[in-house]
Design a protein around this motif. Structure first.
Motif, PDB file in Angstrom:
ATOM      1  N   GLN A  14       0.857  -1.175   0.000  1.00  0.00           N
ATOM      2  CA  GLN A  14       0.000   0.000   0.000  1.00  0.00           C
ATOM      3  C   GLN A  14       0.907   1.244   0.000  1.00  0.00           C
ATOM      4  OE1 GLN A  14      -3.303  -0.365   2.620  1.00  0.00           O
ATOM      5  NE2 GLN A  14      -4.337   1.356   1.626  1.00  0.00           N
ATOM      6  N   GLU A  15       0.561   2.220  -0.832  1.00  0.00           N
ATOM      7  CA  GLU A  15       1.470   3.357  -1.036  1.00  0.00           C
ATOM      8  C   GLU A  15       1.884   4.025   0.270  1.00  0.00           C
ATOM      9  OE1 GLU A  15       0.240   6.192  -3.971  1.00  0.00           O
ATOM     10  OE2 GLU A  15       0.228   4.696  -5.578  1.00  0.00           O
ATOM     11  N   SER A  16       0.937   4.102   1.208  1.00  0.00           N
ATOM     12  CA  SER A  16       1.210   4.827   2.451  1.00  0.00           C
ATOM     13  C   SER A  16       2.339   4.219   3.288  1.00  0.00           C
ATOM     14  CB  SER A  16      -0.063   4.895   3.290  1.00  0.00           C
ATOM     15  OG  SER A  16      -0.562   3.585   3.476  1.00  0.00           O
ATOM     16  N   ILE A  17       2.645   2.959   3.087  1.00  0.00           N
ATOM     17  CA  ILE A  17       3.715   2.358   3.902  1.00  0.00           C
ATOM     18  C   ILE A  17       4.929   1.957   3.063  1.00  0.00           C
ATOM     19  CG2 ILE A  17       2.276   1.489   5.790  1.00  0.00           C
ATOM     20  CD1 ILE A  17       2.473  -1.288   4.324  1.00  0.00           C
ATOM     21  N   HIS A  18       4.905   2.318   1.785  1.00  0.00           N
ATOM     22  CA  HIS A  18       5.960   1.846   0.891  1.00  0.00           C
ATOM     23  C   HIS A  18       7.370   2.125   1.416  1.00  0.00           C
ATOM     24  CE1 HIS A  18       8.843   2.284  -2.442  1.00  0.00           C
ATOM     25  NE2 HIS A  18       8.240   1.206  -2.925  1.00  0.00           N
ATOM     26  N   ASP A  19       7.652   3.385   1.744  1.00  0.00           N
ATOM     27  CA  ASP A  19       9.032   3.747   2.082  1.00  0.00           C
ATOM     28  C   ASP A  19       9.494   3.071   3.376  1.00  0.00           C
ATOM     29  OD1 ASP A  19       8.798   5.238  -0.142  1.00  0.00           O
ATOM     30  OD2 ASP A  19       8.913   7.199   0.855  1.00  0.00           O
ATOM     31  N   GLN A  20       8.617   3.126   4.359  1.00  0.00           N
ATOM     32  CA  GLN A  20       8.932   2.523   5.650  1.00  0.00           C
ATOM     33  C   GLN A  20       9.180   1.018   5.482  1.00  0.00           C
ATOM     34  OE1 GLN A  20       5.452   2.126   8.018  1.00  0.00           O
ATOM     35  NE2 GLN A  20       6.538   1.397   9.836  1.00  0.00           N
ATOM     36  N   PHE A  21       8.321   0.382   4.707  1.00  0.00           N
ATOM     37  CA  PHE A  21       8.410  -1.063   4.539  1.00  0.00           C
ATOM     38  C   PHE A  21       9.686  -1.460   3.804  1.00  0.00           C
ATOM     39  CE2 PHE A  21       7.484  -5.337   3.246  1.00  0.00           C
ATOM     40  CZ  PHE A  21       6.709  -5.838   4.284  1.00  0.00           C
ATOM     41  N   VAL A  22       9.960  -0.741   2.729  1.00  0.00           N
ATOM     42  CA  VAL A  22      11.141  -1.072   1.925  1.00  0.00           C
ATOM     43  C   VAL A  22      12.409  -0.899   2.763  1.00  0.00           C
ATOM     44  CG1 VAL A  22      12.526  -0.322  -0.051  1.00  0.00           C
ATOM     45  CG2 VAL A  22      10.062  -0.652  -0.309  1.00  0.00           C
ATOM     46  N   LYS A  23      12.425   0.133   3.593  1.00  0.00           N
ATOM     47  CA  LYS A  23      13.582   0.372   4.446  1.00  0.00           C
ATOM     48  C   LYS A  23      13.795  -0.813   5.402  1.00  0.00           C
ATOM     49  CE  LYS A  23      14.950   3.763   7.819  1.00  0.00           C
ATOM     50  NZ  LYS A  23      14.362   4.794   8.668  1.00  0.00           N
ATOM     51  N   LYS A  24      12.717  -1.242   6.012  1.00  0.00           N
ATOM     52  CA  LYS A  24      12.828  -2.380   6.938  1.00  0.00           C
ATOM     53  C   LYS A  24      13.217  -3.664   6.211  1.00  0.00           C
ATOM     54  CE  LYS A  24       9.988  -1.111  10.867  1.00  0.00           C
ATOM     55  NZ  LYS A  24       9.424  -1.768  12.035  1.00  0.00           N
ATOM     56  N   LEU A  25      12.654  -3.819   5.036  1.00  0.00           N
ATOM     57  CA  LEU A  25      12.922  -5.020   4.255  1.00  0.00           C
ATOM     58  C   LEU A  25      14.393  -5.082   3.839  1.00  0.00           C
ATOM     59  CD1 LEU A  25      11.798  -7.513   2.809  1.00  0.00           C
ATOM     60  CD2 LEU A  25      11.116  -6.031   0.914  1.00  0.00           C
ATOM     61  N   GLU A  26      14.902  -3.958   3.361  1.00  0.00           N
ATOM     62  CA  GLU A  26      16.300  -3.945   2.926  1.00  0.00           C
ATOM     63  C   GLU A  26      17.228  -4.256   4.103  1.00  0.00           C
ATOM     64  OE1 GLU A  26      16.944  -0.212   0.938  1.00  0.00           O
ATOM     65  OE2 GLU A  26      15.934  -0.888  -0.900  1.00  0.00           O
ATOM     66  N   LYS A  27      16.892  -3.673   5.249  1.00  0.00           N
ATOM     67  CA  LYS A  27      17.712  -3.922   6.431  1.00  0.00           C
ATOM     68  C   LYS A  27      17.686  -5.411   6.786  1.00  0.00           C
ATOM     69  CE  LYS A  27      18.503  -2.417  11.126  1.00  0.00           C
ATOM     70  NZ  LYS A  27      17.765  -2.797  12.297  1.00  0.00           N
ATOM     71  N   ARG A  28      16.495  -5.975   6.731  1.00  0.00           N
ATOM     72  CA  ARG A  28      16.363  -7.396   7.070  1.00  0.00           C
ATOM     73  C   ARG A  28      17.110  -8.274   6.072  1.00  0.00           C
ATOM     74  NH1 ARG A  28      16.591 -11.922   7.949  1.00  0.00           N
ATOM     75  NH2 ARG A  28      14.996 -13.374   8.686  1.00  0.00           N
ATOM     76  N   MET A  29      17.030  -7.896   4.797  1.00  0.00           N
ATOM     77  CA  MET A  29      17.715  -8.696   3.770  1.00  0.00           C
ATOM     78  C   MET A  29      19.220  -8.739   4.006  1.00  0.00           C
ATOM     79  SD  MET A  29      15.596  -7.541   0.372  1.00  0.00           S
ATOM     80  CE  MET A  29      16.839  -8.139  -0.798  1.00  0.00           C
ATOM     81  N   GLN A  30      19.765  -7.634   4.540  1.00  0.00           N
ATOM     82  CA  GLN A  30      21.214  -7.604   4.785  1.00  0.00           C
ATOM     83  C   GLN A  30      21.660  -8.688   5.755  1.00  0.00           C
ATOM     84  OE1 GLN A  30      23.165  -6.097   2.987  1.00  0.00           O
ATOM     85  NE2 GLN A  30      22.625  -3.967   2.547  1.00  0.00           N
ATOM     86  N   SER A  31      20.764  -9.172   6.580  1.00  0.00           N
ATOM     87  CA  SER A  31      21.192 -10.192   7.537  1.00  0.00           C
ATOM     88  C   SER A  31      21.060 -11.611   6.980  1.00  0.00           C
ATOM     89  CB  SER A  31      20.423 -10.044   8.857  1.00  0.00           C
ATOM     90  OG  SER A  31      19.067 -10.376   8.663  1.00  0.00           O
TER      91      SER A  31
END
Lengths: 479, 312, 275
Positions: free
Chosen positions: A300-317
């Motif tokens: 959903q557009e309203s959470i896109h940036d927040q979600f992607v940020k968390k996702l990228e961080k999680r992917m790094q691990s």
């Protein structure tokens, strides 16, 4: 500050002895191929040749089908309770030898030992246990009297969950009174051949299970064999269509479990941290070699940036590396061919204008590897948003309203699975109702159970595997 | 509560409320993630460092009616030199005592790095008027406490009066000023993950420097699941405000293996910034002994008996 | 030569329509002479468009309403029993056989009407998965069904090629060759009933003219052949169908619950159980 390192905690492969050369398992015996030809099975994490297996030809398939026909004579005369007990016995033997199977699965296929040990093998045993109990209760399974076994079933399985797909195929087929000729995938034949030993150990009557190895040409020989009563195939939609075409005009049953491009819809009122975990599990489980992988993230557009940020961080691990290391999250890509396919689709995504994010982990030297990958800024028309990549590559699309989410989710020829994330119950049910998908995971993803039917809508195939519904794939409604 | 001055660190109530209302957690998904983190194993070399780090993160605690000057002296001695025969083992982070014993503890720690923490605000129940909580805290600080561990008002929290919970912490932080404030949520009373998250966010917004799982006085102490909820709250709070808050886990962490699992989780989810006594602590009494045993075992290869290590 | 007494049109989207091609063919019965539409490829496309829309409407009505609409249909056929018997006799059936056929038809409609609000309880179930999840398998109707009716002159056979799929919420394009007169008469009852437009379209003609279009049309989700085709015909249909993984069933079982199973897609939904 410590340099925090996880140990290479390698599962020992001493438990296992891999033969230099394997034979087909036909009529209860290991027989060398009449073709006299073999293909190598390599370990995708080292590119080392593990063994060679028969490249079966027409004569080999003939003898396997004939043996299954003879096996049917014996198998159909047993009482349902006797059939049930053979399946229970197989389940128990798999449990006993599960470490051996897990190590071999990770070596031959490249998947992390954590998954083969904690997911594949427990599920394999559970499938045999589950269907064992159905074998003597078929009369109670469906309120209809017209269901009979097909007879000799040809089964062709993929390389992503080699032994689990074997279990999904063989357990219900035998429980319903059929006999089988099974062909494992060209790149992952070894656990199926080890399973043949289990059949021997269980004293299964000869001919009930026949295992023949080979490539696509071998599969085609099974499909086109005139004495086959039913084909069950799991694999790509492209090959599925060819099989359906080959069977046109013939009185042969068919179930297909094909590709997917699942939408994983995250609404703004989701439990975000669990949604991030679910999205990660949805696409990076088994290197993304999963037909029901949640490869399209719909945010959903309203959470896109927040979600992607968390996702990228999680992917790094996420840790990519040796499949036998217990700390590995993502193992090797199954083959060179698959790696090339993933690479070329990802390149296309970049050329189309998708924004690429890849994690910074180190990759081993030999073998086939691909970094966990996330695309943002993707248009629904890009090939990375439409084609099944079958690798650790996630594509992000956005939506504004639930209606739009469903529309985007269904805008594909596939219909295997989908995910929905929201803490609002009525929205889950509303969305699940409208998704054209055989499996809908709400606030979870990539969950499997032998009692839970699995299979697709639309071009993801037909028929179900697992559960009471899975029995219908091996029982023919006679008019 | 009336007249509370909002300090610099505390966040406007309206934005606290917004964050609290967005506390959505799926417990099954959370449990699965936490158990998958428990399967990580760390290298032998890293393990020794990890064990020493655990020692340096310990708040060695005694919170009993029977505590005496003698008991405090013993504990402080052990806090400064946990293993007198091995100087490479660091001091613990702090000793944690009741307010009336802060003076004695402070006297004993002298020039060491060991800090003195006091539990105040009528630990562990907190069931007294606010005036008493303020007095209790002020007394501990006046006696020299470097750190203050308070309990949240669970009565108010469970009654849904989040504002009261927040206001009380703000008021206590006012008293503390620069003294480190650790706020105990008592997760065993809160029960659900969503409650833990709400309480975490309220405490952080009210100016707590640390949030802490438990008093250690309930049968349900810390759990890695509760810690996971708290660390996610700390990270979200950081991304909203830029403020890095710490976490203290206490109660029920009995052995080194369990403590390492906490560190693995902190490392995976928060990163190495938080692998630091300034931002992560263990509230412990029996944990320390097991960690010391494991350190010696790693160095000697032999399993150890408790009597090799002094009483705390 | 007898005069043409009756001209029938296709029944599409709740309306009687001529074939867009203008083509017709004639069928001579004992007492009457019929002019019937010869369905063209374009007519198939129009019918599919209508059926897609009809599917949305029909599948979203409540099972309770679908049950009543089906039951109402049985009442209408009962009311028109004499004219059906007459038409069957005009096709050459004895009166006794004709009456029996209509009685069986009514019985079957009533049976399926009563199934409309029950099949989900028989075909779906909760699955006892091993973890903390609620897991349920339930069914959705597959969508637009093309049904080629058999060559027997029988209202009951015609109905049995429609009822199983329409009962579960599919929209149906029913196509008849030998049975066209009967089918298009039946369309009049459908028109007077409460079936939403497009939920059941009734066409007549020569199947071989449209075989390719039907089997290739991606928006037809399932082709049900209630008529025995020669092997070349079946092969062509199944080959075309494979291009979009279309379901094709030939001479399906009409027994009890088996009759509806091919028209259902099983959807399994998982949700965690937690606090």
């Amino acid at each position: 500050m410590i340099d925090w390192q996880y140990s290479e905690s390698i599962e020992s492969s001493d438990i296992l002895s891999i033969k230099k050369k394997y034979s087909n398992y036909i009529g209860g015996k290991f027989v060398e191929p009449k073709s006299k030809k073999y293909i190598n099975s390599i370990s995708p994490s080292t590119e080392e040749v593990l063994s060679k297996v028969p490249l079966s030809n027409k004569q080999d398939i003939n003898s396997a089908v004939n043996s299954a026909r003879e096996g049917l004579e014996v198998w159909s005369k047993l009482t349902p309770n006797q059939r049930s007990r053979y399946l229970f016995k197989i389940a128990r033997l798999i449990q006993e030898r599960s470490r051996e199977f897990a190590v071999l699965e990770s070596l031959d296929g490249g998947k992390p030992i954590r998954e083969s040990r904690d997911f594949d093998l427990p599920q394999v045993a559970a499938n045999f246990f589950y269907f064992a109990g159905w074998a003597d209760k078929l009369d109670l399974s469906w309120a209809t009297k017209s269901l009979k076994p097909y007879g000799v079933v040809g089964q062709i399985i993929p390389w992503n969950f080699p032994l689990l797909m074997l279990a999904w195929k063989i357990a219900p087929a035998l429980a319903t009174g059929n006999t089988v000729v099974l062909k494992p995938a060209e790149t992952t034949p070894l656990t199926a051949l080890l399973f043949a030993e289990i059949c021997e150990q269980a004293g299964l009557p000869s001919g009930v299970v026949n295992i023949v190895t080979g490539d696509g040409s071998t599969g085609s020989l099974i499909v086109n064999h005139k004495d086959i009563n039913k084909i069950a195939f799991t694999g790509s939609t492209q090959v599925g269509k060819l099989i359906q075409k080959s069977l046109a005009g013939r009185d042969v049953g068919l179930t297909l479990e094909l590709g997917g491009k699942a939408a994983n819809i995250v609404y703004e009122d989701a439990a975000i941290d669990q949604a991030v975990e679910g999205v990660v599990n949805g696409i990076f489980f088994n290197q993304g070699h999963v037909c029901c992988a949640g490869s399209r993230l719909l945010l959903q557009e309203s959470i896109h940036d927040q979600f992607v940020k968390k996702l990228e961080k999680r992917m790094q691990s996420l840790r990519v590396g040796n499949p036998l290391d217990k700390n590995t999250d993502i193992g090797a890509i199954n083959s060179k061919e698959q790696l090339d396919k993933i690479t070329s689709l990802v390149n296309e995504g970049v050329e189309d204008g998708g924004e690429l994010f890849q994690t910074q982990c180190e990759l081993p030297g030999n073998g086939f590897w691909f970094r966990p990958t996330l695309f943002t800024n993707v248009q629904p028309s890009y090939s990375i948003a439409r084609e099944e990549i079958f690798g650790p590559v996630l594509t992000t699309l956005t939506f504004r309203t639930p209606e739009e989410a469903v529309e985007i989710a269904n805008n594909t020829e596939y219909g295997l699975s989908a995910g929905v994330w929201t803490e609002k119950g009525s929205k889950i049910l509303w969305t699940a109702d409208r998704l054209e998908a055989g499996v809908v995971w709400a606030n979870t993803f990539n969950k499997f159970d032998p009692s839970s039917p699995f299979g697709g809508y639309k071009e993801s195939g037909f028929g179900r595997e697992g559960g009471r519904h899975g029995l219908l794939s091996y029982l023919k409604a006679s008019s | 509560m009336g007249n509370i001055k909002t300090s610099d660190v505390s966040i406007e109530w309206s934005s606290v409320l917004e964050m609290v209302h967005e506390s959505r957690i799926d417990s099954v998904g959370l449990n699965e993630r936490v158990s998958s983190l428990a399967t990580r194993s760390i290298k032998k070399d890293s393990k020794l460092e990890a064990l020493n780090m655990i020692v340096s993160m310990c708040d060695l605690t005694t919170l009993e009616g029977e505590d005496t000057e003698g008991k405090i002296s013993q504990m402080v001695a052990k806090a400064i030199k946990p293993n007198p025969l091995d100087n490479s083992v660091p001091s613990v982070a702090a000793v944690c005592v009741y307010p009336s014993l802060v003076g004695i503890a402070k006297e004993k720690v002298q020039n060491s790095n060991v800090k003195v923490a006091a539990v105040s605000s009528y630990f562990p129940s907190g069931q007294v008027p606010m005036e008493s909580k303020l007095l209790d805290t002020k007394y501990a600080i006046d006696s020299g406490a470097d750190e203050i561990d308070i309990v949240i008002n669970r009565k108010a929290f469970l009654e849904g009066d989040y504002r009261k919970v927040y206001d009380e912490i703000v008021a206590l932080k006012e008293v503390c000023q620069d003294v480190h404030l650790k706020t105990i949520l008592e997760v065993g009373d809160l029960k659900t993950y969503e409650n833990i998250r709400k309480a975490s966010l309220i405490s952080l917004a009210a100016g707590s420097d640390f949030i802490k799982t438990s008093t250690g006085k309930l049968s349900v102490g810390s759990s890695r699941q509760a810690c996971y909820v708290m660390l996610k709250s700390v990270l979200d709070f950081e991304s909203e405000t830029g403020i890095k808050a710490g976490i203290k886990v206490a109660g029920g962490i009995r052995d080194a293996k369990d403590a390492i699992r906490y560190l693995v989780m902190i490392n995976e989810e928060m990163g190495s910034d938080w692998l630091n006594p300034e931002l992560f602590r263990f509230g412990a009494s029996s944990l320390l002994d097991d960690v010391l045993k494991q350190i010696k075992k790693l160095k000697t290869g032999a399993y150890q008996a408790g009597y090799y290590f002094p009483r705390g | 030569m007898i005069d043409i007494k009756k001209t029938y049109k296709n029944y599409v989207d709740g309306k009687y329509v001529r074939s867009e091609s203008g083509k017709t063919y004639t069928k001579e019965l004992k007492n009457e002479f019929y002019e019937l539409p010869l369905t063209s490829k374009k007519d198939i496309r129009d019918a599919v468009t209508s059926s897609k829309d009809g599917f949305m409407k029909w599948s979203s009505t409540t099972p309770y309403l679908r049950m009543q609409i089906l039951y109402r249909l049985s009442e209408m056929i009962e009311g028109n029993k004499e004219s059906y018997v007459e038409l069957l006799m005009d096709h050459g059936l004895t009166k006794q056989k004709a009456i029996k056929d209509i009685d069986e038809s009514i019985q079957n409609i009533v049976w399926f009407a009563g199934l409309a609000d029950k099949w989900e309880q028989m075909a779906g179930n909760l699955n006892p998965v091993s973890e903390e999840y609620f897991n349920i398998s339930h069914q959705n109707p597959i969508g637009v069904v093309f049904s080629l009716s058999g060559s027997n002159i029988s209202l009951n056979d015609l109905l049995m090629s429609i009822l199983p799929s329409i009962t579960v919420g599919c929209s149906v394009i029913s196509y008849s060759e030998e049975n066209s007169v009967l089918a298009l008469k039946f369309a009049e009852d459908i028109n007077n009933s409460d079936f939403p437009s497009g939920s059941l379209n009734i066409l007549s003609g020569k199947f071989e003219n449209v075989l390719d279009d039907v089997s290739k049309h991606v928006e037809i989700n399932l082709v049900a052949l209630h008529k025995e085709l020669d092997n070349d015909g079946l092969k062509a249909i199944e080959q075309n169908a494979s291009e979009s993984v279309k379901r094709v069933i030939s001479q399906p079982s009409l027994e009890g619950l088996s009759s509806i199973l091919p028209y259902l897609e099983t959807k399994t939904v998982w949700h965690p159980k937690g606090t």
